[in-house]
Design a protein around this motif. Structure first.
Motif, PDB file in Angstrom:
ATOM      1  N   ALA A 151      -1.013   9.230   8.677  1.00 56.01           N
ATOM      2  CA  ALA A 151       0.193  10.064   8.627  1.00 56.01           C
ATOM      3  C   ALA A 151       1.335   9.313   7.951  1.00 56.01           C
ATOM      4  O   ALA A 151       2.089   9.889   7.151  1.00 56.01           O
ATOM      5  N   ILE A 152       1.480   8.027   8.251  1.00 54.94           N
ATOM      6  CA  ILE A 152       2.534   7.235   7.622  1.00 54.94           C
ATOM      7  C   ILE A 152       2.295   7.131   6.123  1.00 54.94           C
ATOM      8  O   ILE A 152       3.227   7.267   5.315  1.00 54.94           O
ATOM      9  N   LEU A 153       1.058   6.916   5.716  1.00 56.97           N
ATOM     10  CA  LEU A 153       0.753   6.818   4.297  1.00 56.97           C
ATOM     11  C   LEU A 153       0.962   8.158   3.595  1.00 56.97           C
ATOM     12  O   LEU A 153       1.423   8.198   2.442  1.00 56.97           O
ATOM     13  N   CYS A 154       0.622   9.239   4.268  1.00 55.74           N
ATOM     14  CA  CYS A 154       0.856  10.562   3.670  1.00 55.74           C
ATOM     15  C   CYS A 154       2.354  10.805   3.479  1.00 55.74           C
ATOM     16  O   CYS A 154       2.783  11.368   2.461  1.00 55.74           O
ATOM     17  N   PHE A 155       3.153  10.387   4.444  1.00 53.16           N
ATOM     18  CA  PHE A 155       4.599  10.536   4.315  1.00 53.16           C
ATOM     19  C   PHE A 155       5.116   9.692   3.152  1.00 53.16           C
ATOM     20  O   PHE A 155       6.114  10.054   2.501  1.00 53.16           O
ATOM     21  N   SER A 156       4.425   8.576   2.868  1.00 51.82           N
ATOM     22  CA  SER A 156       4.838   7.711   1.763  1.00 51.82           C
ATOM     23  C   SER A 156       4.625   8.371   0.415  1.00 51.82           C
ATOM     24  O   SER A 156       5.205   7.933  -0.589  1.00 51.82           O
ATOM     25  N   LEU A 157       3.805   9.406   0.351  1.00 49.61           N
ATOM     26  CA  LEU A 157       3.655  10.143  -0.902  1.00 49.61           C
ATOM     27  C   LEU A 157       4.976  10.767  -1.329  1.00 49.61           C
ATOM     28  O   LEU A 157       5.244  10.940  -2.525  1.00 49.61           O
ATOM     29  N   PHE A 158       5.811  11.087  -0.359  1.00 56.99           N
ATOM     30  CA  PHE A 158       7.043  11.818  -0.640  1.00 56.99           C
ATOM     31  C   PHE A 158       8.295  10.946  -0.502  1.00 56.99           C
ATOM     32  O   PHE A 158       9.341  11.292  -1.053  1.00 56.99           O
ATOM     33  N   LEU A 185       0.833  -1.205   0.000  1.00 55.48           N
ATOM     34  CA  LEU A 185       0.000   0.000   0.000  1.00 55.48           C
ATOM     35  C   LEU A 185       0.867   1.254   0.000  1.00 55.48           C
ATOM     36  O   LEU A 185       0.581   2.225  -0.718  1.00 55.48           O
ATOM     37  N   GLN A 186       1.950   1.255   0.768  1.00 55.63           N
ATOM     38  CA  GLN A 186       2.848   2.408   0.782  1.00 55.63           C
ATOM     39  C   GLN A 186       3.458   2.652  -0.598  1.00 55.63           C
ATOM     40  O   GLN A 186       3.549   3.795  -1.057  1.00 55.63           O
ATOM     41  N   GLU A 187       3.889   1.587  -1.248  1.00 55.47           N
ATOM     42  CA  GLU A 187       4.512   1.765  -2.563  1.00 55.47           C
ATOM     43  C   GLU A 187       3.523   2.291  -3.577  1.00 55.47           C
ATOM     44  O   GLU A 187       3.853   3.158  -4.400  1.00 55.47           O
ATOM     45  N   LEU A 188       2.296   1.770  -3.552  1.00 62.63           N
ATOM     46  CA  LEU A 188       1.279   2.276  -4.483  1.00 62.63           C
ATOM     47  C   LEU A 188       0.955   3.732  -4.193  1.00 62.63           C
ATOM     48  O   LEU A 188       0.751   4.525  -5.123  1.00 62.63           O
ATOM     49  N   VAL A 189       0.921   4.103  -2.917  1.00 63.02           N
ATOM     50  CA  VAL A 189       0.692   5.513  -2.567  1.00 63.02           C
ATOM     51  C   VAL A 189       1.835   6.367  -3.080  1.00 63.02           C
ATOM     52  O   VAL A 189       1.626   7.478  -3.593  1.00 63.02           O
ATOM     53  N   HIS A 190       3.060   5.875  -2.960  1.00 65.63           N
ATOM     54  CA  HIS A 190       4.207   6.635  -3.457  1.00 65.63           C
ATOM     55  C   HIS A 190       4.134   6.816  -4.971  1.00 65.63           C
ATOM     56  O   HIS A 190       4.496   7.885  -5.497  1.00 65.63           O
ATOM     57  N   ARG A 191       3.681   5.817  -5.671  1.00 64.15           N
ATOM     58  CA  ARG A 191       3.514   5.937  -7.122  1.00 64.15           C
ATOM     59  C   ARG A 191       2.479   6.999  -7.457  1.00 64.15           C
ATOM     60  O   ARG A 191       2.608   7.708  -8.469  1.00 64.15           O
ATOM     61  N   ILE A 192       1.443   7.086  -6.614  1.00 63.92           N
ATOM     62  CA  ILE A 192       0.464   8.164  -6.820  1.00 63.92           C
ATOM     63  C   ILE A 192       1.145   9.520  -6.641  1.00 63.92           C
ATOM     64  O   ILE A 192       0.895  10.473  -7.395  1.00 63.92           O
ATOM     65  N   GLY A 193       2.010   9.625  -5.629  1.00 62.09           N
ATOM     66  CA  GLY A 193       2.747  10.868  -5.426  1.00 62.09           C
ATOM     67  C   GLY A 193       3.606  11.229  -6.620  1.00 62.09           C
ATOM     68  O   GLY A 193       3.724  12.401  -7.003  1.00 62.09           O
ATOM     69  N   ARG A 194       4.219  10.194  -7.264  1.00 58.35           N
ATOM     70  CA  ARG A 194       5.038  10.470  -8.446  1.00 58.35           C
ATOM     71  C   ARG A 194       4.161  10.927  -9.602  1.00 58.35           C
ATOM     72  O   ARG A 194       4.539  11.792 -10.391  1.00 58.35           O
ATOM     73  N   PHE A 195       2.980  10.310  -9.711  1.00 56.26           N
ATOM     74  CA  PHE A 195       2.058  10.696 -10.780  1.00 56.26           C
ATOM     75  C   PHE A 195       1.598  12.138 -10.602  1.00 56.26           C
ATOM     76  O   PHE A 195       1.418  12.869 -11.587  1.00 56.26           O
ATOM     77  N   LEU A 196       1.431  12.556  -9.346  1.00 58.39           N
ATOM     78  CA  LEU A 196       0.998  13.928  -9.068  1.00 58.39           C
ATOM     79  C   LEU A 196       2.167  14.914  -9.057  1.00 58.39           C
ATOM     80  O   LEU A 196       1.968  16.100  -8.785  1.00 58.39           O
ATOM     81  N   ARG A 197       3.368  14.404  -9.321  1.00 57.45           N
ATOM     82  CA  ARG A 197       4.582  15.219  -9.370  1.00 57.45           C
ATOM     83  C   ARG A 197       4.863  15.905  -8.032  1.00 57.45           C
ATOM     84  O   ARG A 197       5.312  17.062  -7.983  1.00 57.45           O
ATOM     85  N   LEU A 198       4.597  15.182  -6.951  1.00 57.23           N
ATOM     86  CA  LEU A 198       4.924  15.715  -5.632  1.00 57.23           C
ATOM     87  C   LEU A 198       6.426  15.587  -5.398  1.00 57.23           C
ATOM     88  O   LEU A 198       7.090  14.747  -6.015  1.00 57.23           O
ATOM     89  N   PRO A 199       6.977  16.383  -4.496  1.00 55.67           N
ATOM     90  CA  PRO A 199       8.414  16.282  -4.216  1.00 55.67           C
ATOM     91  C   PRO A 199       8.761  14.892  -3.699  1.00 55.67           C
ATOM     92  O   PRO A 199       8.009  14.275  -2.959  1.00 55.67           O
ATOM     93  N   ASP A 200       9.930  14.403  -4.113  1.00 55.32           N
ATOM     94  CA  ASP A 200      10.400  13.084  -3.708  1.00 55.32           C
ATOM     95  C   ASP A 200      11.629  13.264  -2.829  1.00 55.32           C
ATOM     96  O   ASP A 200      12.705  13.651  -3.318  1.00 55.32           O
ATOM     97  N   TRP A 201      11.462  13.008  -1.528  1.00 52.85           N
ATOM     98  CA  TRP A 201      12.570  13.218  -0.598  1.00 52.85           C
ATOM     99  C   TRP A 201      13.319  11.918  -0.380  1.00 52.85           C
ATOM    100  O   TRP A 201      12.744  10.903   0.014  1.00 52.85           O
ATOM    101  N   THR A 202      14.605  11.949  -0.657  1.00 49.09           N
ATOM    102  CA  THR A 202      15.473  10.791  -0.431  1.00 49.09           C
ATOM    103  C   THR A 202      16.600  11.219   0.497  1.00 49.09           C
ATOM    104  O   THR A 202      17.351  12.156   0.164  1.00 49.09           O
ATOM    105  N   PRO A 203      16.733  10.592   1.655  1.00 45.83           N
ATOM    106  CA  PRO A 203      17.802  10.999   2.574  1.00 45.83           C
ATOM    107  C   PRO A 203      19.177  10.697   1.986  1.00 45.83           C
ATOM    108  O   PRO A 203      19.331   9.798   1.153  1.00 45.83           O
ATOM    109  N   SER A 204      20.164  11.441   2.435  1.00 46.66           N
ATOM    110  CA  SER A 204      21.533  11.188   2.001  1.00 46.66           C
ATOM    111  C   SER A 204      21.986   9.821   2.508  1.00 46.66           C
ATOM    112  O   SER A 204      21.383   9.233   3.411  1.00 46.66           O
TER     113      SER A 204
END
Length: 705
Positions: free
Chosen positions: A586-593, A509-528
């Motif tokens: 909240a966890i799923l919302c964070f998965s958008l990014f 579910l988290q990965e599918l939510v993240h794909r939705i975030g990519r489709f919506l062109r939301l910022p993608d945060w990747t830690p160093s």
């Protein structure tokens, strides 16, 4: 790190302990049963109770009296009597009430730590509704449990175990306190009664009837001798000649429903020798089964029109064996007493023979016999209680369809990994397969089948040996068992990514939510890289906290396990109290990014699997010498940052999504492959005869001539 995690687990569990009743204390030293009967519990269990009186037992119970101070039933506790467990290793306490006839008056759960119900308002309500449906169920020493708890979605194992415990406890009370006799061999039911019509008794085989028409009689005599004149001549306008009916009147369900004067029947039973059986015969029509010869001393007062045969024996009747008894069997009816000395066994088949006498043309006496077979229906026979079906048998039988689907899904996933090289060569096909399987995991495995493997299962299985449970305890969830075995095998073979990357509904579910975030062109945060290595550590700490709490402070374990949002987001489908829902959302919302943030950084189950990942045998993910130096393509394409700058894949953090393998086989993106492809293309451009040279002089254009 582990010492710090252990100290943190003790601190967190100590805080949780103050917010929860201590399970160990309640189970080991519960309040007395009568103290547990609060007004709320009593209203649910025995609403008609007026006065209560403790019964020391055994078994321990509370006697219930009505307004006339008459004993009407008992209240019991499963914790006091059978100490049954459901899915949790902690015994539950379910209180029930039973009337003296074995009818359940009500059921109420007072204490449990069943993980799929505890702290879940939706399933708690479903369980309460299920218990309400148990009121009126009869536990008479034969029936073990009521209907299946199918609608307690996601908690059928716990609900079933509680219902079985109620049945076992009720039967224990009925046998010990009410005096319900235990049936050790097939026995005629001489106590049970329910109103039944003649038609219902006939349909059940409790009454057998034989109709003889005038034509039947004529044919029977013709087969014996010519020109036979019946003793009682038939009337042409009346057909049939006789309808003959029989039954076993000693059975209350038969005799009391047939005989008009029940008091007379009781007197006959009371005057008969102990162990005697009463047969009831009746007839309607021109001919009757009694005749008149039994009234004459010259005939020795014997009945000449009926007899009974059983095996090789024949039973004739004397006038003293007969009592007239008007009944529904016909105009003429009565009871025949079969004494114990006669050797008649009502449990075995027997035959009543109706005899019609006549005189042949030569003056000789002729008798036509018409047999009517009778076997006492199973309805009136008490059988020894069969060994109760093991709870596992019913659970696994009912899960057959789900097991087939799960088996096919696991076979498909196995095929994905076996043929991953071929799959990875087709980027679009890989994307379709990946998204399709993740969707199946969320929808079917998560929401339909409810097979979300979680840290709760790890805790339960680890605590089992310390709780003295047997092997069957580990098999109560078929889908979890199959999934768990598959995950364990795949963990040993290729690592944790098979479950975390493909079979975890919340992770999917988290990965599918993240794909939705990519489709919506939301910022993608990747830690160093450095920050990510630090962020990997908390999941080991949460695993230590949950496991440490489970063993050191078991009363707080259920709350510690809530660090996983699986129960809220998947098992309960977000139908819970708002703090749990807010946490999961909240966890799923964070998965958008951020891709699978919870799986990578906080998941206690992920922490356990990451530790065990060190033992995996095979490495199916391919690497080249150029990976990491100088190429960083796979490292940049890894959605969870499991590839370090050196090019090495950290398998304990890898979810086996195969994205790196798609890059590995892509000769238009992977630099080494791209270089080889271009060399091949240049080589293919050279003709077979030699080197192609460009012309020194270009041809003139027409305009230049």
């Amino acid at each position: 790190m582990w010492a710090l995690a252990r100290r943190a687990s003790i601190l967190v569990a100590a805080v949780l302990l103050h917010a929860l009743p201590a399970a160990a204390d309640y189970v080991s030293d519960p309040p007395s049963l009568i103290d547990r009967l609060t007004p709320e519990v009593l209203a649910a269990v025995f609403p008609e109770a007026v006065r209560l009186e403790p019964v020391e037992g055994p078994p321990a119970a509370v006697a219930v009296f009505d307004s006339g101070d008459a004993l009407v039933g008992y209240i019991f506790s499963t914790l006091d009597l059978v100490r049954a467990r459901g899915f949790s290793s902690t015994p539950f306490d379910v209180i029930g009430g039973v009337l003296l006839d074995g009818t359940i008056t009500g059921v109420k759960d007072v204490f449990h730590r069943e993980p799929h119900i505890y702290n879940d308002d939706r399933r708690t309500e479903l369980l309460a509704r299920y218990f309400e449906s148990l009121a009126g169920a009869a536990f008479n020493g034969i029936t073990r449990g009521p209907r299946k708890p199918d609608f307690v979605s996601g908690a059928t194992i716990s609900a079933r175990a509680m219902a079985y415990a109620v049945g076992d406890s009720a039967r224990m009370v009925m046998r010990s306190l009410v005096g319900l006799p235990e049936v050790t061999e097939p026995t005629i039911d001489l106590d049970g009664f329910a109103p039944m019509t003649f038609a219902e008794l006939a349909a059940a085989g409790s009454v057998r009837s034989l109709t003889i028409t005038n034509a039947d009689l004529e044919a029977a005599f013709a087969a014996i001798a010519p020109g036979v004149a019946p003793e009682i001549a038939p009337r042409a306008e009346r057909d049939p000649y006789i309808t003959f009916s029989i039954g076993l009147a000693s059975v209350p369900m038969i005799g009391r429903n047939l005989v008009d004067n029940v008091g007379a029947l009781d007197r006959v039973i009371g005057d008969a020798p102990e162990g005697a059986m009463l047969l009831i015969f009746g007839s309607q029509g021109r001919y009757d089964f009694q005749g008149i010869r039994f009234l004459n001393a010259s005939s020795s007062n014997m009945f000449d029109r009926v007899e009974v045969r059983q095996g090789e024996r024949t039973f004739a009747f004397h006038r003293g064996d007969f009592v007239r008894a008007p009944s529904d069997l016909g105009t003429h009816s009565g009871l025949f007493v079969m004494t114990p000395e006669s050797g008649f066994d009502p449990m075995l088949p027997w035959t009543a023979v109706l005899k019609v006498h006549g005189v042949a043309a030569d003056g000789s006496a002729v008798t036509a016999s018409f047999p009517l077979d009778y076997t006492l229906p199973a309805l009136h026979i008490l059988l020894p209680e069969p060994p109760p079906e093991p709870i596992l048998v019913g659970i696994w039988r009912e899960a057959r369809a789900d097991l087939v689907v799960m088996g096919l899904a696991l076979m498909a996933l196995t095929g994905i990994f076996v043929f991953q090289r071929r799959l990875a060569r087709h980027r679009r096909l890989h994307r379709i397969v990946r998204i399709g399987f993740l969707t199946f995991t969320v929808v079917w495995i998560g929401y339909i089948a409810g097979a979300q493997l979680s840290i709760t299962h790890v805790v339960t299985y680890l605590k089992g040996p310390f709780q003295g449970v047997d092997f069957t305890y580990y098999l109560v969830e078929p889908l979890i068992v199959v999934l768990g075995v598959y995950v364990l095998l795949s963990l040993v073979l290729i690592g944790r990514g098979v479950f975390c990357g493909w079979l975890c509904p919340f992770g999917a579910l988290q990965e599918l939510v993240h794909r939705i975030g990519r489709f919506l062109r939301l910022p993608d945060w990747t830690p160093s890289g450095k920050l990510q290595r630090l962020m990997w550590l908390p999941k080991y700490g949460t695993a230590a906290i949950v496991l440490g709490t489970a063993f050191l402070l078991p009363g707080a374990a259920s709350s510690a396990e809530e660090i996983e949002p699986f129960k809220t987001a998947i098992t309960s489908a977000f139908v819970r109290e708002w703090p749990f829902v807010v946490y999961a959302v909240a966890i799923l919302c964070f998965s958008l990014f951020t891709e699978r943030a919870f799986c990578r950084f906080l998941c206690p189950l992920g922490g356990v699997l990451a530790v065990l990942d060190r033992m995996h045998i095979l490495s199916l993910l391919k690497r080249r010498p150029q990976c990491g130096s100088p190429c960083q393509l796979c490292a940049h394409s890894c959605p969870v940052g499991a590839i370090v700058p050196s090019g090495r894949i950290v398998m304990a953090e890898c979810f086996q999504c195969l994205d790196c393998q798609v890059e590995y086989y892509d000769d238009r993106r992977c630099p080494p492959l791209s270089k080889e492809r271009k060399a091949r293309e240049r080589a293919a451009a050279i003709p077979a005869g030699g080197i192609r040279l460009a012309p020194v002089f270009a041809p003139r254009r027409a305009s230049d001539v």
